[in-house]
Design a protein around this motif. Structure first.
Motif, PDB file in Angstrom:
ATOM      1  N   ALA A 290       0.835  -1.211   0.000  1.00 26.19           N
ATOM      2  CA  ALA A 290       0.000   0.000   0.000  1.00 26.19           C
ATOM      3  C   ALA A 290       0.865   1.253   0.000  1.00 26.19           C
ATOM      4  N   ALA A 291       1.958   1.204   0.759  1.00 26.94           N
ATOM      5  CA  ALA A 291       2.852   2.369   0.835  1.00 26.94           C
ATOM      6  C   ALA A 291       3.473   2.681  -0.519  1.00 26.94           C
ATOM      7  N   PHE A 292       3.893   1.661  -1.243  1.00 29.76           N
ATOM      8  CA  PHE A 292       4.517   1.889  -2.549  1.00 29.76           C
ATOM      9  C   PHE A 292       3.520   2.468  -3.554  1.00 29.76           C
ATOM     10  N   ALA A 293       2.233   2.115  -3.402  1.00 27.31           N
ATOM     11  CA  ALA A 293       1.218   2.732  -4.262  1.00 27.31           C
ATOM     12  C   ALA A 293       1.069   4.213  -3.917  1.00 27.31           C
ATOM     13  N   TYR A 294       1.069   4.516  -2.620  1.00 28.83           N
ATOM     14  CA  TYR A 294       0.958   5.907  -2.183  1.00 28.83           C
ATOM     15  C   TYR A 294       2.177   6.720  -2.614  1.00 28.83           C
ATOM     16  N   GLU A 295       3.339   6.099  -2.611  1.00 26.85           N
ATOM     17  CA  GLU A 295       4.578   6.794  -2.952  1.00 26.85           C
ATOM     18  C   GLU A 295       4.516   7.393  -4.358  1.00 26.85           C
ATOM     19  N   ARG A 296       3.791   6.765  -5.246  1.00 28.01           N
ATOM     20  CA  ARG A 296       3.684   7.260  -6.618  1.00 28.01           C
ATOM     21  C   ARG A 296       2.830   8.527  -6.713  1.00 28.01           C
ATOM     22  N   THR A 297       2.210   8.929  -5.607  1.00 28.63           N
ATOM     23  CA  THR A 297       1.322  10.099  -5.650  1.00 28.63           C
ATOM     24  C   THR A 297       1.913  11.318  -4.941  1.00 28.63           C
ATOM     25  N   ILE A 298       3.060  11.156  -4.252  1.00 31.85           N
ATOM     26  CA  ILE A 298       3.604  12.273  -3.476  1.00 31.85           C
ATOM     27  C   ILE A 298       4.720  12.989  -4.252  1.00 31.85           C
ATOM     28  N   THR A 299       5.067  14.180  -3.799  1.00 35.71           N
ATOM     29  CA  THR A 299       6.069  14.985  -4.509  1.00 35.71           C
ATOM     30  C   THR A 299       7.353  15.190  -3.723  1.00 35.71           C
ATOM     31  N   LYS A 300       7.341  14.793  -2.428  1.00 36.67           N
ATOM     32  CA  LYS A 300       8.547  14.956  -1.617  1.00 36.67           C
ATOM     33  C   LYS A 300       8.639  13.814  -0.613  1.00 36.67           C
TER      34      LYS A 300
ATOM     35  N   LEU B 285       9.023   7.243   2.578  1.00 36.13           N
ATOM     36  CA  LEU B 285       8.658   7.203   1.162  1.00 36.13           C
ATOM     37  C   LEU B 285       9.243   8.420   0.464  1.00 36.13           C
ATOM     38  N   ASP B 286       9.715   8.185  -0.741  1.00 37.75           N
ATOM     39  CA  ASP B 286      10.356   9.254  -1.501  1.00 37.75           C
ATOM     40  C   ASP B 286      10.104   8.991  -2.978  1.00 37.75           C
ATOM     41  N   PRO B 287       9.426   9.887  -3.686  1.00 34.45           N
ATOM     42  CA  PRO B 287       9.142   9.641  -5.106  1.00 34.45           C
ATOM     43  C   PRO B 287      10.404   9.442  -5.932  1.00 34.45           C
ATOM     44  N   GLU B 288      11.529   9.973  -5.481  1.00 39.26           N
ATOM     45  CA  GLU B 288      12.777   9.785  -6.226  1.00 39.26           C
ATOM     46  C   GLU B 288      13.336   8.377  -6.055  1.00 39.26           C
ATOM     47  N   GLN B 289      12.846   7.677  -5.026  1.00 40.82           N
ATOM     48  CA  GLN B 289      13.311   6.300  -4.778  1.00 40.82           C
ATOM     49  C   GLN B 289      12.372   5.253  -5.366  1.00 40.82           C
TER      50      GLN B 289
END
Length: 421
Positions: A164-174, A195-199
């Motif tokens: 679930a966290a990895f799905a959310y990670e695709r929606t954040i900007t920082k 979580l980091d969108p760059e990762q």
């Protein structure tokens, strides 16, 4: 060369599969099915003789609710007491039953791709049955066997809240420190991670997962509590009987505990129990409410009753009042339920989730002040009492949610790095 992997969230209530294209790094489709199996009463030689998902509901209702209708199979994975059940003179153990749902999902996805995809990341709760290593090992072994029976040659497992966290990670900007709560039908799982969108898509995410834990309480627990409190009186929970003159007793409550749990109701058809019910009915002078219990069991009406309970729960996630209503084969239920009443019914289970959450934070030295955001997923996260719990515990923390029924499967599909171990 075709190169895809499946992210599979095998859930207590619903199951989902996301197809991930490893070349484009995109999810190209997501398939969902209710986690249901129906075996018609009459087997046809040479035929499959079972249906899954929505077809299971259709077949069950079309056949007058006869045959064997099986729900919440995930909950039997950790139960050593469940060895097998016999259907149409064929033995099915826990892995066999789970494999039928996984096989159905795989067949649908393979048809979309046009080839036999062998690669899957399958979700699992942090604990299948609270913190019991023996039960957890048993459930994991059975789930692994089910994946093999379903035709998967390459399998990895991921905790569902991490998916679930990895799905959310695709929606954040920082970068964020996120507390993820995955509230499903059978379990409530927590993960605290960075979580980091760059990762996103990075091959090494182990350092980002700071803590994981879970408790064996979910939406089915709420439904069971509701059935016990509001449903069982309509099925004779308070029935009096007189087996010997002048000695009036109440029918054992153990009978009604059995109809409050789906995994027990599935197999609540033994001859001894049936004989006991007939005796209680006779010595109660044919109490009409106890007759409802016999009708419920003999006609396999459990699913339709729990559908009514589910409707009440869903309506009370949107409004202040709902009707708990059921009418079938002389069983008549019509009762108004307020949100306050419902919250009272599930209060003990919500309190257990709250107590575990406090324990999780304390044992992992997580200061609520360092949590940047909350991510809630799973159908049970929609329950008002659950939402109130998180708002009270974390009043200053933003609460986010994705698709409550597909977020985990999508995040699992993003977990291909597990194949690089």
């Amino acid at each position: 060369m075709n190169k895809h992997l499946y992210g599979i969230d095998f859930g207590t209530t619903n199951s989902a599969l996301s197809i991930f294209d490893e070349a484009s790094q995109q999810i190209i489709a997501t398939i969902t099915v209710p986690s249901l199996i129906y075996f018609p009463q009459e087997a046809i030689p040479g035929e499959k003789n079972y249906v899954v998902g929505e077809q299971a509901i259709t077949g069950y209702l079309a056949d007058g609710m006869k045959g064997r209708f099986i729900k919440s199979i995930k909950q039997i994975l950790s139960r050593s007491s469940f060895i097998e059940t016999r259907i149409h003179n064929k033995r099915y153990n826990a892995a066999d039953l789970v494999a039928l749902i996984l096989k159905d999902l795989k067949a649908k996805a393979d048809e979309l791709l046009g080839y036999d995809c062998q690669k899957a990341v399958i979700g699992r709760p942090v604990f299948f049955d609270d913190n019991d290593p023996a039960k957890d090992t048993l459930a994991h072994t059975r789930l692994t066997k089910a994946a093999q029976l379903a035709g998967f040659g390459e399998v990895r497992f991921q905790f569902e809240p991490i998916g679930a966290a990895f799905a959310y990670e695709r929606t954040i900007t920082k970068q964020e420190k996120v507390l993820v709560a995955d509230l499903g039908g059978g379990t409530t799982d927590f993960t605290f991670l960075i979580l980091d969108p760059e990762q996103a898509g990075n091959k090494d995410r182990k350092r980002d997962n700071m803590a994981s834990g879970g408790i064996y309480i979910g939406g089915d627990s709420f439904d069971s509590a509701f059935m016990w409190d509001r449903g069982t009186p309509y099925f004779g929970k308070n029935t009096l009987y007189e087996a010997t003159p002048g000695k009036v007793l109440t029918v054992p409550v153990s009978l009604f505990a059995n109809i409050c749990s789906w995994d027990q109701m599935n197999f609540f058809n033994g001859l001894r129990i049936r004989k006991d019910m007939e005796n209680y009915y006779h010595y109660s002078k044919n109490d009409p409410k106890f007759k409802n219990l016999i009708t419920l069991i003999d006609n396999n009406l459990g699913y339709s009753v729990f559908q009514s309970i589910e409707r009440t729960k869903i309506e009370l996630s949107k409004q202040e009042l709902s009707a708990f209503a059921y009418s079938n084969m002389e069983i008549e239920i019509e009762e108004e339920i307020s949100l306050a009443q419902y919250n009272g019914i599930i209060a003990k289970d919500v309190a257990k989730i709250a107590a575990y959450l406090d324990e999780f934070l304390a044992s992992n030295n997580i200061n609520p002040a360092e949590i940047d955001s909350l991510f809630l997923t799973g159908g049970t996260s929609l329950v008002k009492g659950v939402q109130a719990l998180f708002k009270e515990r974390f009043p200053q923390v933003p609460v986010n949610s994705g698709d409550n029924f597909t977020s985990v499967a999508k995040g699992l599909a993003y977990s291909g790095y597990l194949f690089d171990d």
